[in-house]
Each structure stands twice: as structure tokens, then as C-alpha cells.
Write a protein that holds these residues in place. Structure first.
Motif, PDB file in Angstrom:
ATOM      1  N   ASP A  39     -12.093 -64.538 -17.570  1.00 17.74           N
ATOM      2  CA  ASP A  39     -13.232 -63.626 -17.417  1.00 17.74           C
ATOM      3  C   ASP A  39     -14.501 -64.367 -17.012  1.00 17.74           C
ATOM      4  OD1 ASP A  39     -11.853 -61.306 -17.869  1.00 17.74           O
ATOM      5  OD2 ASP A  39     -12.391 -61.168 -19.992  1.00 17.74           O
TER       6      ASP A  39
ATOM      7  N   MET B 146     -16.625 -63.962 -13.540  1.00 17.02           N
ATOM      8  CA  MET B 146     -18.063 -63.683 -13.510  1.00 17.02           C
ATOM      9  C   MET B 146     -18.791 -64.674 -12.602  1.00 17.02           C
ATOM     10  SD  MET B 146     -19.152 -62.493 -17.338  1.00 17.02           S
ATOM     11  CE  MET B 146     -18.287 -63.748 -18.252  1.00 17.02           C
TER      12      MET B 146
ATOM     13  N   THR C 236     -24.227 -53.234 -11.476  1.00 15.93           N
ATOM     14  CA  THR C 236     -24.720 -52.674 -12.727  1.00 15.93           C
ATOM     15  C   THR C 236     -24.349 -51.204 -12.788  1.00 15.93           C
ATOM     16  OG1 THR C 236     -26.861 -52.158 -11.733  1.00 15.93           O
ATOM     17  CG2 THR C 236     -26.667 -54.284 -12.823  1.00 15.93           C
TER      18      THR C 236
ATOM     19  N   LYS D 259     -20.430 -51.503 -12.412  1.00 22.60           N
ATOM     20  CA  LYS D 259     -20.376 -52.750 -13.179  1.00 22.60           C
ATOM     21  C   LYS D 259     -19.130 -53.552 -12.823  1.00 22.60           C
ATOM     22  CE  LYS D 259     -22.887 -51.916 -17.376  1.00 22.60           C
ATOM     23  NZ  LYS D 259     -22.774 -52.060 -18.811  1.00 22.60           N
TER      24      LYS D 259
ATOM     25  N   LEU E  80     -13.995 -56.431 -16.507  1.00 23.63           N
ATOM     26  CA  LEU E  80     -13.451 -57.646 -17.104  1.00 23.63           C
ATOM     27  C   LEU E  80     -11.970 -57.426 -17.394  1.00 23.63           C
ATOM     28  CD1 LEU E  80     -16.365 -58.571 -19.506  1.00 23.63           C
ATOM     29  CD2 LEU E  80     -15.829 -59.581 -17.294  1.00 23.63           C
TER      30      LEU E  80
ATOM     31  N   SER F 259     -11.401 -59.576 -21.881  1.00 23.44           N
ATOM     32  CA  SER F 259     -12.413 -59.293 -22.897  1.00 23.44           C
ATOM     33  C   SER F 259     -12.305 -57.876 -23.439  1.00 23.44           C
ATOM     34  CB  SER F 259     -13.816 -59.523 -22.323  1.00 23.44           C
ATOM     35  OG  SER F 259     -13.972 -60.872 -21.989  1.00 23.44           O
TER      36      SER F 259
ATOM     37  N   VAL G 139     -15.218 -55.337 -24.852  1.00 25.00           N
ATOM     38  CA  VAL G 139     -16.145 -55.504 -23.732  1.00 25.00           C
ATOM     39  C   VAL G 139     -15.358 -55.224 -22.449  1.00 25.00           C
ATOM     40  CG1 VAL G 139     -17.700 -57.081 -22.538  1.00 25.00           C
ATOM     41  CG2 VAL G 139     -17.417 -57.258 -25.006  1.00 25.00           C
TER      42      VAL G 139
ATOM     43  N   ASP H  41     -16.793 -54.235 -19.287  1.00 26.52           N
ATOM     44  CA  ASP H  41     -17.453 -54.608 -18.046  1.00 26.52           C
ATOM     45  C   ASP H  41     -18.776 -55.297 -18.345  1.00 26.52           C
ATOM     46  OD1 ASP H  41     -18.953 -52.386 -18.893  1.00 26.52           O
ATOM     47  OD2 ASP H  41     -17.864 -51.059 -17.565  1.00 26.52           O
ATOM     48  N   ILE H  42     -19.381 -55.863 -17.301  1.00 22.67           N
ATOM     49  CA  ILE H  42     -20.607 -56.631 -17.486  1.00 22.67           C
ATOM     50  C   ILE H  42     -21.476 -56.488 -16.243  1.00 22.67           C
ATOM     51  CG2 ILE H  42     -19.691 -58.788 -16.571  1.00 22.67           C
ATOM     52  CD1 ILE H  42     -21.187 -60.185 -18.894  1.00 22.67           C
ATOM     53  N   ASP H  43     -22.785 -56.649 -16.408  1.00 17.84           N
ATOM     54  CA  ASP H  43     -23.732 -56.608 -15.297  1.00 17.84           C
ATOM     55  C   ASP H  43     -23.808 -57.992 -14.643  1.00 17.84           C
ATOM     56  OD1 ASP H  43     -24.327 -53.999 -15.935  1.00 17.84           O
ATOM     57  OD2 ASP H  43     -26.168 -54.479 -16.984  1.00 17.84           O
TER      58      ASP H  43
END
Length: 174
Positions: free
Chosen positions: A47, A51, A143, A150, A153, A156, A161, A163-165
């Protein structure tokens, strides 16, 4: 004599088996815990690598888009330079794919301004303006409020968790 030998055999054999079983059980527990932790770290590594890869791809796309847009800021003979620059920025972003997909810019992701040299920081500061701009700032985002969504992932999700920005910004000037 036979009595002594029988107690020695009776007393020593069960203890040896019990110790071997206890050691094997302890090792099995340690291996199970270690494998679980190693699988978790491997997932985290995948992950985090994804990123960083997405961030690098977004930065590359933002850089190319900002440089292309800045090249049109002095093109007064071809029409409105800001419209031409925005059009060229929107053209270059999908050419630079992130995870195999082209991106789109939102309305406020391309900003025009002036680059002013700051002698204190020995760098250029970007001041937004639409009056004779000489610089372009392009902000590429993954985002929830961007048209790209977004970044998902993989491993995670086990920790809740999903997804992430991720975002990148590039400023280019004439």
C-alpha cells in the motif's frame, strides 16, 4: 536393581516428552504470530509503495500539464492566452496516466498568477491573478471531491482504511 531402573525410566520419559511438546507448542505459536505480522507488514509495504507510485505519477502529470500551459501564456496572437493554457493543461493531464487511467482536471485545478522572486527564501512565490499572468499552478488530486476519486488501497482494508487522498502540485512560469 530392577526397582531403581523402572523408576528412572518411568520418571524420565514423560518429562522429556512433555518438554518436547511444550517447546513445539511454543515454537508453533511464535511462528503463527510472526507469519501474521510479516503478512501485515508485506501488505503495508504494498500500500505504501502504491501511494508513492501514485504520488510520483500525479507529480509527473502535473509537471507536464503546468509546463505545457505556461508555454501558451504569451500567445496573444492565437486568442485568449488563459483559455489556450487551460485547454492545453486539460489535454496533457490524460496523456500521463496514473495506475493505467487518465485523469481529468476540475474547474479550480488550473490557476493563473504571477511569479515573484522572494530574496529572503531565494525562491519564487506564486501570487494568484488573472491580469497578465506569467505563471500557472496545476493541482492534480485523488480526493473525494475531485473528479478522479480517492486512491483505493489494497491490504489496509483489513484495518478499516479503504482509500486515501493523494495530490500533487506543479507551478511553471514563462
Amino acid at each position: 536393581m530392577p526397582w531403581r531402573g523402572s523408576t528412572r525410566l518411568r520418571g524420565s520419559r514423560p518429562r522429556a516428552k512433555k518438554r518436547r511438546f511444550t517447546k513445539r507448542a511454543a515454537i508453533a505459536v511464535q511462528v503463527a504470530v510472526s507469519l501474521t505480522m510479516m503478512a501485515g507488514f508485506a501488505g503495508l509495504t504494498v500500500d505504501v509503495g502504491a501511494m508513492y507510485s501514485a504520488k510520483a505519477d500525479l507529480q509527473r502529470a502535473a509537471d507536464a500539464s503546468a509546463l505545457a500551459a505556461a508555454s501558451k501564456l504569451a500567445s496573444f496572437s492565437e486568442g485568449d492566452p488563459q483559455a489556450l493554457a487551460r485547454e492545453l493543461a486539460n489535454e496533457y493531464v490524460p496523456r500521463n496516466q496514473v495506475f493505467g487511467q487518465g485523469f481529468t482536471l476540475a474547474e479550480g485545478d488550473v490557476e493563473f498568477g504571477r511569479a515573484v522572486y522572494n530574496s529572503g527564501t531565494q525562491a519564487y512565490d506564486f501570487t494568484p491573478t488573472t491580469t497578465f499572468p506569467d505563471a500557472v499552478r496545476v493541482n492534480l488530486r485523488m480526493t473525494s471531491d475531485s473528479p478522479n476519486g480517492k486512491m483505493p488501497l489494497y491490504f489496509s482494508r483489513v484495518f478499516g482504511v479503504n482509500d486515501i487522498d493523494v495530490q500533487a502540485e506543479a507551478i511553471a512560469m514563462m
